[in-house]
Design a protein around this motif. Structure first.
Motif, PDB file in Angstrom:
ATOM      1  N   ALA A   1       4.988   1.080  -8.698  1.00 36.87           N
ATOM      2  CA  ALA A   1       4.027  -0.012  -8.705  1.00 36.87           C
ATOM      3  C   ALA A   1       4.562  -1.376  -9.343  1.00 36.87           C
ATOM      4  CB  ALA A   1       2.636   0.510  -9.408  1.00 36.87           C
TER       5      ALA A   1
ATOM      6  N   LEU B   1      -1.791   2.149 -12.244  1.00 40.02           N
ATOM      7  CA  LEU B   1      -0.459   1.826 -11.447  1.00 40.02           C
ATOM      8  C   LEU B   1      -0.275   2.795 -10.485  1.00 40.02           C
ATOM      9  CD1 LEU B   1       1.661   0.042 -14.061  1.00 40.02           C
ATOM     10  CD2 LEU B   1       0.671  -1.221 -12.338  1.00 40.02           C
TER      11      LEU B   1
ATOM     12  N   TYR C   1      -2.288   2.306  -7.597  1.00 36.72           N
ATOM     13  CA  TYR C   1      -1.988   1.216  -6.731  1.00 36.72           C
ATOM     14  C   TYR C   1      -0.804   1.520  -6.040  1.00 36.72           C
ATOM     15  CZ  TYR C   1      -0.027  -3.234  -5.429  1.00 36.72           C
ATOM     16  OH  TYR C   1       0.371  -4.426  -4.635  1.00 36.72           O
ATOM     17  N   THR C   2       0.207   2.251  -6.448  1.00 35.11           N
ATOM     18  CA  THR C   2       1.297   2.716  -5.261  1.00 35.11           C
ATOM     19  C   THR C   2       0.736   3.507  -4.226  1.00 35.11           C
ATOM     20  OG1 THR C   2       3.080   2.865  -6.863  1.00 35.11           O
ATOM     21  CG2 THR C   2       3.467   3.957  -5.172  1.00 35.11           C
TER      22      THR C   2
ATOM     23  N   PHE D   1      -1.378   1.711  -1.823  1.00 36.21           N
ATOM     24  CA  PHE D   1      -0.605   0.349  -1.115  1.00 36.21           C
ATOM     25  C   PHE D   1       0.184   1.382  -0.011  1.00 36.21           C
ATOM     26  CE2 PHE D   1       3.471  -1.320  -0.369  1.00 36.21           C
ATOM     27  CZ  PHE D   1       3.206  -2.756  -0.348  1.00 36.21           C
TER      28      PHE D   1
ATOM     29  N   CYS E   1      -8.179  -0.088  -6.390  1.00 39.51           N
ATOM     30  CA  CYS E   1      -7.307  -0.402  -5.626  1.00 39.51           C
ATOM     31  C   CYS E   1      -7.583  -0.645  -4.191  1.00 39.51           C
ATOM     32  CB  CYS E   1      -6.006   0.402  -5.974  1.00 39.51           C
ATOM     33  SG  CYS E   1      -5.317   0.461  -7.631  1.00 39.51           S
TER      34      CYS E   1
END
Length: 437
Positions: A58, A118, A121-122, A125, A428
């Motif tokens: 991330a 984080l 988030y990855t 994403f 996120c």
């Protein structure tokens, strides 16, 4: 994605083949599992688990976006959660300083908070990069599938010595418990999924599963999806309880969610909804008969099922609903500071990692002993705010977030745990405020 960072992609345009879809779905499922059930590889440095690895990715993604766009925009929805997490960490640090302790378990909570965020988030994403549309329901399809696979994987590890040897050689379960302990007490485990860690996450998914199942009643009412949801609910409830009896909480709350939200007792209930409940009833009978068959023919399954539903079997055989763990919980685990120990009640003793200090697993007791009422109240407000913000983001699933908040406070009656990992995923994701309730 709403960590929030502006993204300029719109998903994959070309139509992939069925094989590539299957392979991609499996890989994405593995990605979700490494976040939701993090684990360590035995050949990597201790502490470098999959959640941390996702968090590192991330940082790299955000760095690339900063280089390209010149800025990383954090969504304002995150500010309250960030602020309370920092305040909670400061309270923990004050407790450490006041008590001259070296236990930074919750003084460093901001690190855990940032790592989960984080890592989420990855995960989101990559999922949004693949899917043209990505929402609450799509996320839970992955989470449900991951939990079902973890359940069957736990049975496979327990019944196949070759698989067990391979898993134990390369996968460390230290993120949840020591493998030696799990084998000594004969507990089922998957990959990063064992004891109360698995039970609390199974509970989250059971409630979310019922939330989207209820919405399926109100929507297109596709039987295949209803069948998938209910089969998954049954598998996670039964095998999940064999892994961790904490799953019972999610089982009860999930059923309660359905009863409250589905209007089954109303006189004007639609015929399509009745047909869906009929399908659920038939599937339940079939799966129940299969469970009874394996209970009578497989000794290992019988023992694990009796462990998972010990309270139910005790009730049938003795007329009293009780388990060894609940008896121990009620008789031994409720430990509080002395009534006149005002300092501990206010700011705690900064003792969390050392279980023997207080001799209890109960979340409320352990939080009091770490950072006192100041810490407990702040941590409680943290989850109230998370639930409130996410309910605003996903109004169609507002009741789910009320149940999720209740789950946090119920679980703390048994064990200290942090459910921020599920809220991090929602933070996120894109808003669904425009979705009609």
């Amino acid at each position: 994605m709403e960590l929030s960072i502006n993204k300029n992609y719109s998903g994959i345009k070309s139509e992939p083949s069925k094989l590539s879809v299957i392979i991609t779905s499996i890989l994405l499922g593995i990605l979700v599992s490494t976040y939701f059930f993090p684990f360590e590889f035995t050949f990597l440095p201790k502490g470098l688990n999959t959640k941390v690895i996702l968090a590192v990715f991330a940082v790299l993604i955000l760095a690339v976006q900063f280089i390209r766009q010149g800025a990383v925009l954090i969504n304002k929805e995150l500010f309250p959660a960030i602020g309370i997490a920092v305040i909670f960490s400061i309270i923990g640090f004050i407790s450490v300083e006041v008590n001259n302790s070296s236990d930074l378990s919750y003084a460093n909570y901001w690190i855990s908070f940032a790592t989960w965020l984080l890592g989420a988030y990855t995960t989101i994403f990559v999922l949004e990069l693949y899917h043209k549309t990505f929402n609450f329901k799509t996320l839970f399809h992955y989470l449900i599938a991951v939990c079902v696979v973890q359940c069957f994987l736990a049975l496979l590890i327990d019944n196949n010595e070759t698989v067990k040897t391979i898993v134990d050689r390369y996968i460390s379960q230290d993120t949840v418990a020591d493998v030696k302990f799990l084998n000594e007490v004969d507990r089922l485990y998957g990959i990063g999924a064992a004891i109360d860690v698995a039970g609390t996450r199974f509970s989250i998914i059971l409630i979310g599963l019922c939330a989207i199942l209820k919405n399926e009643f109100d929507g297109e009412n596709r039987r295949s999806l209803i069948l998938f949801y209910w089969f998954s609910f049954f598998v996670i409830s039964v095998i999940g309880n064999m892994i961790s009896r904490t799953t019972t909480v999610g089982l009860a709350m999930g059923l309660g969610y359905l009863l409250i939200s589905s209007n089954i007792f109303k006189s004007d209930i639609r015929f399509s909804v009745l047909k869906s409940w009929g399908l659920i009833f038939v599937v339940s009978i079939i799966l129940l008969l299969l469970s009874i068959y394996f209970y009578n023919t497989n000794l290992e399954f019988r023992e694990q099922l009796r462990f998972g539903f010990e309270g139910f079997f005790n009730w049938l055989e003795t007329g009293v609903w009780t388990t060894g763990s609940t008896e121990r919980l009620n008789s031994e685990m409720w430990r509080w500071p002395d009534i006149d120990d005002y300092q501990t009640w206010v700011i705690g003793k900064a003792q969390f990692a050392n279980w023997f200090f207080a001799g209890t697993d109960i979340g409320y007791c352990r939080f009091i002993f770490y950072s006192g009422l100041l810490g407990l109240v702040t941590f409680s407000i943290f989850f109230i705010v998370n639930a409130w913000i996410c309910a605003l983001k996903f109004p169609k699933y507002r009741l789910f977030f009320i149940f999720l908040l209740a789950l946090t406070f119920i679980i703390w009656l048994k064990v200290s745990t942090d459910l921020f990992l599920i809220y991090a995923l929602f933070y996120c994701m894109n808003n669904e405020r425009k979705v009609a309730q």
